[in-house]
Design an enzyme around this catalytic site. Structure first.
Site, PDB file in Angstrom:
ATOM      1  N   VAL A  14      39.083  51.523  37.702  1.00 15.09           N
ATOM      2  CA  VAL A  14      39.268  50.214  37.061  1.00 15.09           C
ATOM      3  C   VAL A  14      38.243  49.214  37.602  1.00 15.09           C
ATOM      4  O   VAL A  14      37.644  48.438  36.849  1.00 15.09           O
ATOM      5  CB  VAL A  14      40.713  49.726  37.299  1.00 15.09           C
ATOM      6  CG1 VAL A  14      40.848  48.246  36.974  1.00 15.09           C
ATOM      7  CG2 VAL A  14      41.690  50.535  36.462  1.00 15.09           C
ATOM      8  N   LEU A  37      34.791  49.616  36.212  1.00 12.75           N
ATOM      9  CA  LEU A  37      34.693  48.985  34.894  1.00 12.75           C
ATOM     10  C   LEU A  37      34.583  47.463  35.036  1.00 12.75           C
ATOM     11  O   LEU A  37      33.806  46.813  34.323  1.00 12.75           O
ATOM     12  CB  LEU A  37      35.925  49.341  34.046  1.00 12.75           C
ATOM     13  CG  LEU A  37      36.006  50.794  33.604  1.00 12.75           C
ATOM     14  CD1 LEU A  37      37.304  51.035  32.852  1.00 12.75           C
ATOM     15  CD2 LEU A  37      34.814  51.163  32.735  1.00 12.75           C
ATOM     16  N   HIS A  38      35.369  46.905  35.959  1.00  9.91           N
ATOM     17  CA  HIS A  38      35.360  45.457  36.185  1.00  9.91           C
ATOM     18  C   HIS A  38      33.963  44.990  36.620  1.00  9.91           C
ATOM     19  O   HIS A  38      33.424  44.022  36.090  1.00  9.91           O
ATOM     20  CB  HIS A  38      36.414  45.137  37.253  1.00  9.91           C
ATOM     21  CG  HIS A  38      36.469  43.712  37.679  1.00  9.91           C
ATOM     22  ND1 HIS A  38      36.746  42.687  36.811  1.00  9.91           N
ATOM     23  CD2 HIS A  38      36.285  43.122  38.898  1.00  9.91           C
ATOM     24  CE1 HIS A  38      36.729  41.533  37.476  1.00  9.91           C
ATOM     25  NE2 HIS A  38      36.452  41.774  38.743  1.00  9.91           N
ATOM     26  N   ILE A  39      33.389  45.724  37.566  1.00 11.73           N
ATOM     27  CA  ILE A  39      32.062  45.348  38.069  1.00 11.73           C
ATOM     28  C   ILE A  39      31.023  45.495  36.955  1.00 11.73           C
ATOM     29  O   ILE A  39      30.180  44.624  36.746  1.00 11.73           O
ATOM     30  CB  ILE A  39      31.685  46.220  39.292  1.00 11.73           C
ATOM     31  CG1 ILE A  39      32.612  45.904  40.470  1.00 11.73           C
ATOM     32  CG2 ILE A  39      30.234  45.999  39.679  1.00 11.73           C
ATOM     33  CD1 ILE A  39      32.435  46.837  41.655  1.00 11.73           C
ATOM     34  N   ALA A  79      31.143  42.690  34.525  1.00 10.23           N
ATOM     35  CA  ALA A  79      30.538  41.457  35.059  1.00 10.23           C
ATOM     36  C   ALA A  79      29.014  41.524  35.022  1.00 10.23           C
ATOM     37  O   ALA A  79      28.342  40.511  34.852  1.00 10.23           O
ATOM     38  CB  ALA A  79      31.026  41.226  36.488  1.00 10.23           C
TER      39      ALA A  79
END
Lengths: 306, 210
Positions: B165, B168-170, B173
């Site tokens: 997760v 994906l978050h990084i 961004a």
């Protein structure tokens, strides 16, 4: 450590590639004939003496077991069980508890520190304590509840099968000291043959279910028991009937690891590929936004704003 | 990039806690992976060896848990799921190919961000409880061995899922330009807000007019 010793290591914890295996070795084993044990605890004393172990003095709780449980200072322990195997008999069963030196050792499988647990080619499973990190995974991996973590130095300890003595051709200290010949040591084949003779003798004395405890679920063990009631090992202070490495430990240590690492690498790779295919997602009114997509994106945007 | 016209998106305290979570997450991922796969055991060198890695990991975990709880309390209201979120997920593949036209207008957070929020929160609870149960030498000895085995498995699984997760978050961004500024300076440009969070942008501008 002499360099030649590395040739005698068959398995090493947290190590994916095979160990040097050019030499051939004979498997050794200790045979404990429970029917001959008189509960004198000489083996416990010999173990403490040879290994220089001395735990704090415990308290008497009204049973013969002393101390109450295995601990970092007690690598072998006499377990006393008063049982009624059938309606008309009473027996006092005494089992010398300690590491079974499994051929498929759960402790070694679970250990995350490379080389902190090794299995020698002769079958002995040994903790290399200087490499132990104190995580306790070996405790979770063991089907026999043997390793104990020291509160003083946060390292796990258990019976070494006197690997230091065996390496120079001596038998384990407990074997040497046993006054009744209940504990014997030799090649695994010899010990199995000796067990056959003992079982025949027990059978002739009315123990129809006498047998050898060498559980196949852990690939056999290098400490084996001759039991009067081999059909009910649980009588002997809860000796597990069919010990095997817990499926949860096997799952976690087996397929999960490569899959998990692969999934992480794949996801990072996919993100990178997406970036080099589609480029950054820029809010187009910014000064550094590329001009070519401006009109199209604007049209799309107006369709959902307001 | 930024100018006086930018909109405030994150307060100082929110950014501080976000970066505490981020840094502790990196430390935890490295020390955890070191003990998870033999090929990554060398990462223990960054923490002073195997023993130190084993000692530090759970304490760093407690810091991360507390900071995630702060973020959870601050952001939960913005992460409630609504019907548009399902539509957003349906058209996400289009958006990944830069055809964003069919995405429903997004409020303060889009469905992807909400998924990241909720999986982090749930993941942290799983990691906390499983971590406590397997924590040597303090807590593990009081739990039955079967539970400890289960906890180790749960810990490994939830950690790997959380890492996925966070990857994906990084990446989100990095991909969506102008997002990083929100967590560094606390502000975003108006065009960024208009494009990626039009409903939120409308809310903010309406408040400005008052």
């Amino acid at each position: 450590m002499a360099s030649m010793q590395s040739l005698d290591i068959k398995n090493r914890s947290a190590t994916s590639l095979p160990s040097p295996s050019v030499r051939s070795h004979t498997e050794l084993a200790k045979l404990i004939d429970v029917s001959k044990c008189i509960g004198c605890k000489a083996c416990q004393v010999a173990c403490m003496e040879w290994n220089d172990l001395r735990g704090p003095v415990g308290e008497n709780t009204g049973v013969y077991d002393n101390p109450q449980d295995l601990n970092e200072h007690t690598w072998t322990l006499m377990r006393f069980s008063e049982v009624e195997p059938d309606d008309f008999s009473f027996e006092w069963l005494i089992r010398k508890d300690g590491c079974m030196h499994c051929d498929d050792p759960g402790c070694l499988k679970a250990c995350p520190a490379p080389g902190a647990i090794v299995q020698y080619a002769n079958g002995i499973v040994d903790f290399i304590s200087e490499k132990c990190i104190g995580c306790g995974y070996c405790i979770a991996g063991c089907p026999f509840d043997i390793p104990r973590l020291s509160r003083a130095d946060n390292r796990a300890y258990k019976c070494t099968l006197c690997s230091d003595r065996v390496a120079v051709g001596l038998e384990p200290a407990c074997v040497t000291t046993c006054p009744t010949g209940c504990i014997t040591f030799g090649t695994k084949e010899d010990m199995k043959q000796q067990a056959v003779l003992r079982i025949a003798d027990l059978n002739s004395r009315g123990y129809d279910n006498a047998g050898l405890y060498d559980p196949p679920g852990v690939g056999g063990t290098h400490v084996m028991y001759v039991l009067q009631h081999a059909d009910r090992p649980g009588l002997y202070h809860g000796l597990p009937e069919d010990p095997r490495i817990s499926p949860m430990v096997g799952f976690w240590q087996g397929i999960t690891k490569p899959l998990a690492i692969g999934a992480l690498a794949l996801l990072a790779m996919a993100s990178f590929l997406h970036f080099i295919k589609h480029g950054p997602n820029v809010a187009e009114d910014d000064d550094d936004a590329p001009s070519r997509d401006k009109t199209r994106d604007r049209k799309e945007e107006s369709s959902h704003v307001e | 990039m930024s100018n006086k016209d930018d909109i405030r998106r994150y307060k100082d305290g929110e950014r501080l806690h976000h970066w505490i979570v981020a840094i502790t997450f990196i430390l935890l991922a490295m020390s955890g992976l070191a003990l998870f796969h033999p090929s990554l055991y060398w990462l223990t060198n960054l923490f002073g060896g195997g023993q130190w890695t084993r000692i530090l990991h759970p304490f760093i975990g407690l810091v991360m848990f507390v900071s995630v709880m702060v973020l959870m309390v601050r952001f939960w209201r913005h992460n409630l799921v609504n019907r548009d979120d399902l539509r957003w997920i349906r058209y996400l593949p289009d958006a990944l190919h830069k055809r964003e036209g069919r995405l429903p207008p997004v409020g303060r957070y889009n469905a992807g961000q909400k998924i990241i929020y909720w999986s982090t929160v749930i993941g942290m609870f799983l990691l906390l409880f499983s971590g406590l149960i397997m924590w040597q030498p303090y807590f593990a000895p009081v739990f039955p061995i079967g539970l400890v085995r289960f906890a180790i498995l749960v810990h490994a699984f939830s950690a790997i899922l959380l890492m996925m997760v966070i990857i994906l978050h990084i990446y989100a961004a990095i991909w969506v330009k102008g997002s990083l500024q929100a967590m560094v300076k606390g502000t975003v440009s108006r065009t960024w807000a208009k494009k990626h969070h039009p409903l939120w942008y409308r809310e903010v501008t309406q408040e400005e007019r008052k």
